[in-house]
Every structure is written in structure tokens, then in C-alpha cells.
Design a protein around this motif. Sequence first.
Motif, PDB file in Angstrom:
ATOM      1  N   MET A  43       0.821  -1.206   0.000  1.00  0.00           N
ATOM      2  CA  MET A  43       0.000   0.000   0.000  1.00  0.00           C
ATOM      3  C   MET A  43       0.853   1.252   0.000  1.00  0.00           C
ATOM      4  N   GLY A  44       1.979   1.214   0.697  1.00  0.00           N
ATOM      5  CA  GLY A  44       2.877   2.362   0.685  1.00  0.00           C
ATOM      6  C   GLY A  44       3.420   2.631  -0.706  1.00  0.00           C
ATOM      7  N   ALA A  45       3.695   1.554  -1.438  1.00  0.00           N
ATOM      8  CA  ALA A  45       4.159   1.709  -2.813  1.00  0.00           C
ATOM      9  C   ALA A  45       3.069   2.305  -3.687  1.00  0.00           C
ATOM     10  N   MET A  46       1.835   1.852  -3.492  1.00  0.00           N
ATOM     11  CA  MET A  46       0.716   2.398  -4.263  1.00  0.00           C
ATOM     12  C   MET A  46       0.503   3.874  -3.938  1.00  0.00           C
ATOM     13  N   GLN A  47       0.647   4.223  -2.655  1.00  0.00           N
ATOM     14  CA  GLN A  47       0.474   5.618  -2.258  1.00  0.00           C
ATOM     15  C   GLN A  47       1.530   6.487  -2.923  1.00  0.00           C
TER      16      GLN A  47
END
Length: 212
Positions: A43-47
Motif C-alpha cells: 500500500m505504501g508503494a501504491m500511495q
Amino acid sequence: MSGILDLLNSDLGKQIIGGVSGQTGASQSKTSDVLTMALPVLMGAMQRNASTQQGAEGLMGALSGKHDGSILDNLGSLFSGGVDNDVLQDGAGILGHVLGTKQAPVQNAISEKSGLDAGTVSQILKIAAPILMGYLGKQTRQQNVSSANGLGGLLGGLLGGSSAKSERSFIETILDADGDGSVIDDVAGMVLSGGKKRSGLGGILGGLFGKK
């Protein structure tokens, strides 16, 4: 807003963990460990990707189309008789897009931390990635998110960054070891540096997820 790790403690999360465990042969406790480390990192990568207009538009398109959350409506069918190869290929594509050349190192690091072999970790992530995208798609609809700023806020909220520390789950508090509210910072640091904190979100994720 509940954090992404709260999902794993819900009835839906338990169904996901049980299904993934049955598919891969890993124990439910090990499967939970892998997902606890992997979901915030993904999710951090997507953010990060969604911080650009192009990245946000691409993610919004995926969440309003193929990954609209419908995969969550019939998880029993998804896991009965084995996960369909199309789902696994979709998961591999998502991981490749999100992690790029860092996919193998991330899987190896999670393997070392969880005690599962890297091949099993890879299978868990391939199944989990489309489910995570579906969860995000459903949250996007429920929260009426339709803009890049709204998407960034949704992802940040699910990562726990906008929640008061007292409201976060116990496991998020443990992971956010320095109390800065950034679970992804600490998870990435633990996974990729063997438990030793490194230079923070900019340094860790800047190197890990630098590929747009």
C-alpha cells in the motif's frame, strides 16, 4: 477509518488468511505474518505511485474497473478447488508493477523474517495482491473517492497515518516503533534491514519504490 492491518483481524481477513493458507499449504499463523508485513509495504508503494497525476489516474482506473471489489463478494468460490490461474497471473502483474525490480528482494526479506521459503511467500503475495486491490476498490466506492487527492487520503488513512495512536490496533502500534504515525516506514525498515531502523520513509521507500 480502520487501518489495513485491522482487515486481517476482521471476519473477512480471517477468511482471506484461511483461504490463502489452504491454497499455499503455509500455516495460518505464518500466512498472517507474511500479510502483516506485506500489505502495508504494497500500500505504501501504491500511495507513492498515486502521488503523481498519472499514477493516481492509473490506479483510479484499475480500482473502478477490473479491481472494483467484486472479488471480495465470493471468496468462497475463489478459494474452492484452488485459486484460478488468471487470478495468480493478475497478482503477478500487480506485484511487478508495484515493486518492479525490487520484488525478489522484498519477497526474500519477508521469507527470512517469516521463516517461510521465498516460493511460498511469492504465492501468498500473488493471491493477496488482487484481493488487496479489490479491497481498495470497494473502499474507493464506499468513501466516494473520485480524485487524486481523495485517493491519496484514502491510502494514507488505511495505512494508519491519519489515525490517533490510541485508536490504532495493537499490532500497528508495535510496528510504528518510533511513534511517528508512519507504519509503512517502520514495516519497510524492519523487513528490509533486519529490524534496524534506517533513514525513514524518504530513504527506504525512495530506494525501494523509486520506479514509477
